[in-house]
Design an enzyme around this catalytic site. Structure first.
Site, mmCIF file in Angstrom:
data_model
loop_
_atom_site.group_PDB
_atom_site.id
_atom_site.type_symbol
_atom_site.label_atom_id
_atom_site.label_comp_id
_atom_site.label_asym_id
_atom_site.label_seq_id
_atom_site.Cartn_x
_atom_site.Cartn_y
_atom_site.Cartn_z
ATOM 1 N N GLU A 283 0.812 -1.219 0.000
ATOM 2 C CA GLU A 283 0.000 0.000 0.000
ATOM 3 C C GLU A 283 0.845 1.269 0.000
ATOM 4 O O GLU A 283 0.476 2.268 0.610
ATOM 5 C CB GLU A 283 -1.014 -0.002 1.157
ATOM 6 C CG GLU A 283 -2.123 -1.021 0.972
ATOM 7 C CD GLU A 283 -3.375 -0.723 1.785
ATOM 8 O OE1 GLU A 283 -3.496 0.394 2.324
ATOM 9 O OE2 GLU A 283 -4.227 -1.624 1.882
ATOM 10 N N HIS A 552 -1.945 -1.463 10.366
ATOM 11 C CA HIS A 552 -1.450 -2.836 10.404
ATOM 12 C C HIS A 552 -0.267 -2.934 11.367
ATOM 13 O O HIS A 552 0.414 -1.937 11.622
ATOM 14 C CB HIS A 552 -0.973 -3.289 9.020
ATOM 15 C CG HIS A 552 -2.093 -3.573 8.058
ATOM 16 N ND1 HIS A 552 -2.330 -4.814 7.526
ATOM 17 C CD2 HIS A 552 -3.047 -2.753 7.520
ATOM 18 C CE1 HIS A 552 -3.365 -4.761 6.706
ATOM 19 N NE2 HIS A 552 -3.821 -3.517 6.686
#
Length: 568
Positions: A283, A552
């Protein structure tokens, strides 16, 4: 040029400087429209920390501020559309000429990590993290903001961690999202809504290398980022914050004790591991954030692949607005690399060119034979209900890795490791992920955290955080997050809950509490490794150093590769 073709690694993604310059010019025409759209979205979407600050101030003019900001950016967006359309006309056809990744080779500032003949074993360190470096307006849907400033802080955190010595650590990086951080002091600014990048008393300076095309012409690309920082010395023994020397916690202290389950040592660490060999990121969609990481990593990782993926029109109706978001930094030479995109994405996920990056690295030469390793990085389809799409992507992944290795493994090559890193967007505890949990991938690659389908190791921890709790005190700092993750009852308040077959999320009322959704993986394979070598997990870790900077939890794995009989 096909995106599936194995490339000869040159730095520029274009075959000549003219195309590189034309691409930069066309993107410069598009960028103002892109930036105004991003600012428009950012002006109407607020994170929870910004909401708390607003409520604390009790500002009655906030709706008017939002309306005015949104109106101004929307007006500028409309004005920039004709110029963007002109740039778009040039930009789209140029994507057919672009190699699907950028590559930078940096000069070596330290001792080369080549595997020498007199060494019978060597430890290779891998780390993987999903950073959510979307444009700021889109990142706010995950309760994150200020992508460019986060990218600088994340890059500094990683570099300063992997270059620390055993007993000292750099601690001059405040948490961007923490209102109590020193960067929000009275001498600077008073709230998380206003960010400055004055993170250190003196700026860091990294040497910058220009590619051949960049040396020949001035880049017109407004998304390019150059960070002027002094080279950080790995051998530095101390760091100061407010005049005080701070030490790294002792590895044998209670807060850093290694837990063992079976044969695999595991721990929750507040720092990235020292001397990491491979950093696999997901990402990193924003081009400016990728350029920032590339600049920060350039003094310690000799080989960097970024802007991985394809853009523009693929086929008749498949248009990619974002690349794959993959980013790979390696301390070992990259011999070949290949990117392939998954053709079955749908919905909003189809706007990004998610795919698989396969890389062959050179680890050394033993008696005239080349010692190599394979690192594979991927990011699978995200929507939770689309397990069949992820299973198909796993099938593609297995096939593409096999084809890449068959094409690139020489008859005299010695394969030391075969590792797969990435965000697979499914876990081993959700009943809704039963298709992926039983996939044949886990018969080929070993998952250190997994006992079997729907059964985790006792020490396994979920890696996906609940967006709405990112800025709670219990997970706002690396130390607090570590303490929270170590408490089974506490961590389920902050880790995303398993997905049930009916689509609902929640922890079971009876039985084990569960570890939360572990969707980030570092897997390894033994069958493809040369028969004279033995691989063994030295350590697996869950890393809390990026608390408040991503949704995350990064993971790391140290893989020991040994030759019991030697090289004779």
């Amino acid at each position: 040029m096909s995106s599936s073709e194995v490339m000869v690694l040159q730095e520029s993604p274009f075959p000549n400087c003219f195309l590189y310059g034309l691409h930069s010019f066309s993107w410069a025409l598009i960028f103002p429209c892109y930036w105004f759209l991003d600012c428009f979205l950012a002006s109407i979407i607020e994170t929870t920390v910004e909401k708390k600050q607003r409520q604390k101030r009790r500002c009655s003019l906030y709706p008017l501020k939002v309306f005015c900001s949104a109106f101004v950016f929307l007006f500028l967006l409309v004005l920039s559309l004709p110029t963007a359309l002109l740039g778009f006309i040039f930009w789209v056809p140029l994507q057919a000429c672009r190699r699907p990744f950028d590559y930078q080779q940096n000069p070596s500032y330290g001792v080369r990590k080549e595997w020498l003949t007199d060494e019978r074993s060597k430890v290779f360190s891998f780390t993987s993290a999903n950073l959510c470096f979307l444009p700021d307006g889109l990142a706010r849907f995950s309760n994150l903001s200020h992508t460019q400033r986060r990218s600088v802080t994340v890059g500094k955190n990683i570099i300063q961690a992997v270059t620390k010595t055993e007993d000292r650590f750099y601690t001059d990086i405040p948490n961007l999202q923490d209102p109590r951080s020193s960067m929000y002091g009275a001498t600077s600014f008073g709230s998380p809504e206003v960010f400055q990048l004055g993170m250190d008393a003196s700026p860091l300076h990294l040497p910058r290398r220009s590619s051949q095309c960049e040396r020949g012409a001035i880049s017109a690309d407004p998304s390019s980022v150059i960070i002027d920082t002094p080279e950080m010395q790995p051998e530095s023994r101390h760091a100061q914050e407010n005049g005080m020397v701070l030490s790294l916690p002792d590895a044998n202290s209670p807060s850093e004790i290694t837990q063992r389950s079976g044969d695999i040592p595991c721990r929750i660490s507040t720092f990235f591991p020292m001397d990491v060999d491979f950093v696999c990121l997901q990402e990193v969609f924003d081009k400016r954030a990728a350029a920032t990481l590339k600049s920060l990593f350039s003094s310690h990782f000799e080989h960097i692949l970024y802007n991985v993926g394809v853009y523009g029109l693929l086929g008749c109706s498949d248009f990619k607005f974002f690349n794959s978001g993959l980013f790979l930094a390696s301390r070992y030479p990259v011999l070949s690399a290949q990117y392939r995109h998954y053709p079955n994405g749908c919905g909003e996920d189809a706007l990004a060119a998610k795919g698989l990056l396969c890389v062959k690295v050179q680890l050394g030469k033993i008696q005239g034979r080349q010692l190599i390793g394979y690192v594979n990085c991927t990011h699978l389809h995200a929507p939770e209900a689309d397990g069949h799409i992820r299973c198909a992507q796993l099938d593609f992944l297995i096939q593409w890795i096999a084809e890449f290795q068959e094409k690139n493994t020489g008859i005299n090559d010695i394969v030391a490791f075969d590792v797969l890193c990435g965000d697979l967007n499914f876990d081993n505890c959700s009943s809704d992920d039963h298709l992926e949990q039983g996939h044949r991938l886990f018969g080929l690659y070993k998952d250190p955290c997994r006992e079997g389908p729907r059964k985790e190791k006792d020490w396994a921890v979920g890696t996906l955080l609940r967006p709405q709790t990112l800025y709670d005190d219990a997970v706002l700092t690396p130390e607090n997050m570590k303490r929270t993750l170590e408490m089974e009852e506490d961590r389920r308040q902050f880790l995303a809950a398993p997905i049930q077959t009916d689509g609902s999320a929640g922890y079971p009322e009876t039985g084990p509490v569960g570890s939360g959704r572990r969707i980030d993986y570092v897997l390894y394979r033994e069958e493809t490794v040369s028969r004279t070598l033995v691989t063994e997990i030295k350590e697996f870790m869950f890393i809390t150093q990026l608390a408040g900077l991503t949704d995350h939890i990064p993971i790391g794995m140290q893989l020991s590769v040994s030759s019991p009989t030697g090289w004779d």
